[in-house]
Design an enzyme around this catalytic site. Structure first.
Site, PDB file in Angstrom:
ATOM      1  NE  ARG A  16     -25.086 -48.685  66.918  1.00 10.07           N
ATOM      2  CZ  ARG A  16     -24.214 -47.668  66.737  1.00 10.07           C
ATOM      3  NH1 ARG A  16     -22.995 -47.488  67.362  1.00 10.07           N
ATOM      4  NH2 ARG A  16     -24.448 -46.380  66.086  1.00 10.07           N
ATOM      5  CB  SER A 124     -21.135 -47.059  64.341  1.00  7.29           C
ATOM      6  OG  SER A 124     -19.958 -46.824  64.607  1.00  7.29           O
ATOM      7  CG  HIS A 125     -18.164 -48.285  67.791  1.00  4.49           C
ATOM      8  ND1 HIS A 125     -18.861 -47.378  68.203  1.00  4.49           N
ATOM      9  CD2 HIS A 125     -18.061 -48.528  69.225  1.00  4.49           C
ATOM     10  CE1 HIS A 125     -19.620 -47.373  69.109  1.00  4.49           C
ATOM     11  NE2 HIS A 125     -19.088 -47.814  69.522  1.00  4.49           N
ATOM     12  CE  LYS A 134     -24.393 -45.259  62.757  1.00 10.02           C
ATOM     13  NZ  LYS A 134     -23.411 -44.086  62.758  1.00 10.02           N
ATOM     14  CG  ASP A 267     -16.146 -45.697  63.283  1.00  8.92           C
ATOM     15  OD1 ASP A 267     -15.824 -45.171  61.355  1.00  8.92           O
ATOM     16  OD2 ASP A 267     -17.670 -45.629  63.532  1.00  8.92           O
ATOM     17  CG  ASP A 269     -20.207 -46.036  60.080  1.00 11.37           C
ATOM     18  OD1 ASP A 269     -19.503 -45.994  61.426  1.00 11.37           O
ATOM     19  OD2 ASP A 269     -21.157 -45.503  60.434  1.00 11.37           O
ATOM     20  CG  ASP A 271     -20.050 -42.552  61.587  1.00 11.50           C
ATOM     21  OD1 ASP A 271     -19.096 -42.949  62.033  1.00 11.50           O
ATOM     22  OD2 ASP A 271     -20.685 -42.457  61.598  1.00 11.50           O
ATOM     23  NE  ARG A 272     -17.271 -44.133  66.304  1.00 12.50           N
ATOM     24  CZ  ARG A 272     -15.582 -44.715  67.190  1.00 12.50           C
ATOM     25  NH1 ARG A 272     -14.826 -44.036  67.641  1.00 12.50           N
ATOM     26  NH2 ARG A 272     -16.424 -46.017  67.360  1.00 12.50           N
ATOM     27  CD  GLU A 354     -20.048 -37.062  69.190  1.00 13.00           C
ATOM     28  OE1 GLU A 354     -21.232 -37.781  70.341  1.00 13.00           O
ATOM     29  OE2 GLU A 354     -20.315 -37.759  68.376  1.00 13.00           O
ATOM     30  CB  SER A 356     -16.116 -41.099  69.387  1.00  9.61           C
ATOM     31  OG  SER A 356     -17.412 -40.485  68.583  1.00  9.61           O
ATOM     32  CG  HIS A 358     -18.579 -38.915  65.760  1.00 12.90           C
ATOM     33  ND1 HIS A 358     -19.965 -39.582  64.509  1.00 12.90           N
ATOM     34  CD2 HIS A 358     -19.160 -40.330  66.869  1.00 12.90           C
ATOM     35  CE1 HIS A 358     -20.855 -41.483  65.135  1.00 12.90           C
ATOM     36  NE2 HIS A 358     -19.785 -41.385  66.175  1.00 12.90           N
TER      37      HIS A 358
END
Length: 503
Positions: A16, A124-125, A134, A267, A269, A271-272, A354, A356, A358
Site C-alpha cells: 500500500r 481500502s479506506h 491484497k 469502506d 473495498d 471489507d469493513r 476489529e 475498524s 472488520h
C-alpha cells in the site's frame, strides 16, 4: 529501467502506498511475477513433482480508484508473463476476491484448474491518491512473513528482467468472469427472505459496496434506501472510512429521516462495516462484535458448544468480559486482518472482529472479513428480535457498555522510522505516578495496552499509515480523559524529540 525497484509499499498486511511514487505499474508487474514464483515455491516445498506456472490460476479484482484499472492491467501482464492464468473479476469488493477461491466457477472458465489465490487491487479506506494490493494463497491472506518472502521474489524478478522486454510476453490465459452474480446467488440462498419487514439505509461511499450490497439486501426482502452507490474513485461525497465518524453524517440523517431500523456504511473495498442504530448513533466495532458474539453464543448453547471469539487490542475490556461471562471464549490479539485471520485458524475461532469494522465469520461462512455478509447477519439478528419486540433497537444488545466510558480512536502522527523508538521509550517512562492510577498489567502483543484497575490506555503502531492509534477506557469520563491527556502529551513530546534528532 531503473537500477532499483521501489518496494517501500510492502507492509505487514499488504502492499500500500501513494500512486505513482510508491505504488505504480512497474511495481505491480514485478510483484505479480514475484507472487507467482512464490506460489510455485509453496507447492514445490510440499510436492515431489515440481508444479508448472501453466497449472496455476489466480483471480484478480480491483476497487473503484482512478488508477486501479492501470494497476490491474499491469498485474495481469505480470502473471501471464510467468505462464500462469488469470480470471479477471473486474470491479468488485475485496470480499468477493476472497470468495473467488471458494466459489463454484464454471469449468469452461477455469479450464479445469483450481483457483490458487486472489490478487485484489485496493487501498481500502485510504485517501484517493493511495492504492495497494491484497494477496491470498490457498484460501488464506498472506501473513507478514509471507509478504516479506513475496517482496524478495519481486526484487529477484526485477533484477532478472531484461530491459524493455517484460511487457511483451503473454503465455497464460486471461478470462473475464461475473463473480457478483455468483456471490449474490450464493448468499441469497443462505439467508432466503430474512429481511422482510426490515428497512435499512446503505451508504457505499461511491466505492465498491454499491454494486453488490443494495441489490443483495433487496433480494433478502429488505426495503433499502441507497446513498452514493455509483462507483467514483474521487469519492466526491465523503471519504470511504466508516470508522471515522465524520464520514457518517449523511447516513445518520437518512436513518432518522426514513425511520430505518439501522444503517450500513462500507469502506473503500467493502471489507469493513459501519453500523448506525435507529436513533442515528454510530455503533463502534467492539460493540458490533459483541452483538454478533452473543447471538452466536445463544445459537450454540443448545449444542453444548463454546465458541471462541478473537478480537484486537483496541477493543473494550467490556467485550472480552461479557463474552466470557456469557459462555464464550474471548481472545485478544494483534490488530490487522492478516493477524486476526491467522489467530482464528490457530484457535478454531468461529468469529472475530476489529474496532475498524472488520468482522470475520467462520460460523456458516468462510472465515474472512466480508462487510456485505456481516450486513446479512445483522439483518438476521434484527429480524429475529423484531419478531419478539416490534420496537427493538440494536442498543438493547450492548447494554454492558453503559457501565464504562470509552474514548474515540485517537491518531497521532509519527514517521514510521521513529515508531519503535518512541514506543520503547514510552514503556520506560510509564508508571503509576505518571497516570496517578495503579497499573495492573502492560500487554505488549501489539504496542502497549496499559491495564488499570478501572480501565486501560492503549497505544500501537498503525500497520498502514505513519501514525500511532490510541484508545482509552475508564469508569468515568474524567478518568478516561486523564489517561488520554497523559499518554497523548507524553507521546507528542517523544515524537517531537526524535523528529528533531539528527541521526
Amino acid at each position: 529501467m531503473q537500477d532499483i525497484l521501489n518496494t517501500k509499499a510492502f507492509g505487514k498486511n499488504d502492499i500500500r502506498g501513494i500512486f505513482p511514487s510508491e505504488v505504480n505499474s512497474e511495481l505491480f508487474f514485478y510483484a505479480a511475477k514475484g507472487y507467482v514464483n512464490w506460489v510455485q515455491e509453496q507447492f514445490n516445498k510440499t510436492s515431489k513433482e515440481r508444479i508448472s506456472a501453466q497449472d496455476l490460476l489466480f483471480c484478480v479484482c480491483m476497487d473503484a480508484r482512478l488508477h486501479s484499472k492501470e494497476l490491474k492491467d499491469s498485474l495481469i501482464q505480470g502473471i501471464l508473463s510467468q505462464g500462469a492464468n488469470v480470471i479477471d473479476l473486474g470491479l468488485a469488493p475485496t470480499p468477493l476476491g476472497y470468495y473467488s477461491e471458494f466459489a463454484k466457477i464454471e469449468e469452461s472458465v477455469t479450464e479445469g484448474k483450481t483457483v490458487n489465490g486472489a490478487l485484489i487491487i485496493t487501498a481500502s479506506h485510504n485517501p484517493s491518491e493511495y492504492n495497494g494490493l491484497k494477496m491470498t494463497f490457498n484460501k488464506a491472506s498472506l501473513n507478514e512473513e509471507q509478504i516479506k518472502e513475496v517482496k524478495n521474489f519481486t526484487i529477484k524478478a526485477f533484477e532478472n528482467s531484461k530491459e524493455n522486454s517484460y511487457r511483451t510476453i503473454r503465455c497464460g490465459f486471461d478470462k473475464k468472469y461475473d463473480i457478483i452474480s455468483n456471490y449474490c446467488d450464493k448468499i441469497s440462498d443462505m439467508f432466503d427472505k430474512i429481511g422482510k419487514g426490515i428497512k435499512i439505509v446503505v451508504d457505499s461511499a461511491n466505492a465498491t459496496g454499491g454494486i453488490v450490497a443494495p441489490q443483495l439486501y433487496r433480494e433478502l426482502g429488505c426495503e433499502v434506501i441507497e446513498l452514493f452507490s455509483e462507483p467514483d474513485g474521487t469519492f466526491p461525497n465523503h471519504h470511504p472510512n466508516p470508522s471515522d465518524e465524520k464520514t457518517l453524517d449523511d447516513i445518520k440523517k437518512a436513518v432518522v429521516e426514513n425511520k430505518a431500523d439501522f444503517g450500513i456504511a462500507f469502506d473503500g473495498d467493502s471489507d469493513r462495516i459501519g453500523v448506525i442504530n435507529s436513533k442515528g448513533k454510530m455503533i463502534s466495532g467492539d460493540k458490533l462484535l459483541l452483538i454478533y458474539a452473543l447471538d452466536l453464543i445463544n445459537e450454540l448453547k443448545s449444542r453444548g458448544e463454546i465458541p471462541t471469539v478473537v478480537s484486537e487490542v483496541k477493543c473494550s475490556q467490556v467485550l472480552y468480559d461479557t463474552i466470557n461471562q456469557n459462555g464464550g471464549n474471548a481472545i485478544m490479539h494483534k490488530t490487522g486482518h492478516g493477524y486476526i485471520k491467522s489467530k482464528m485458524k490457530e484457535t478454531g475461532a468461529l468469529l472475530a472482529g476489529e474496532m475498524s469494522g472488520h468482522i470475520f465469520f467462520k460460523d456458516r461462512y468462510f472465515g474472512y472479513d466480508d462487510a456485505i455478509y456481516a450486513g446479512c447477519r445483522l439483518i438476521e439478528i434484527v429480524a429475529k428480535n423484531k419478531k419478539v419486540n416490534p420496537n427493538f433497537d440494536l442498543d438493547e444488545l450492548i447494554k454492558p457498555f453503559n457501565n464504562v466510558y470509552l474514548s474515540h480512536e485517537v491518531r497521532l502522527n509519527c514517521p514510521n522510522e521513529y515508531k519503535k523508538t518512541v514506543l520503547d521509550e514510552l514503556k520506560e517512562k510509564i508508571s503509576d505516578e505518571l497516570f496517578n492510577s495503579k497499573i495492573k498489567e502492560i500487554i505488549t502483543i501489539d504496542g502497549l495496552r496499559i491495564i488499570f484497575e478501572d480501565g486501560f490506555a492503549l497505544i500501537r503502531q498503525s500497520n498502514t499509515e505513519p501514525v500511532f492509534t490510541l484508545r482509552f477506557e475508564a469508569k468515568t469520563k474524567e478518568q478516561c480523559e486523564n489517561y488520554q491527556n497523559t499518554l497523548c502529551t507524553l507521546t507528542d513530546k517523544l515524537v517531537e524529540k526524535w523528529a528533531n534528532t539528527k541521526v
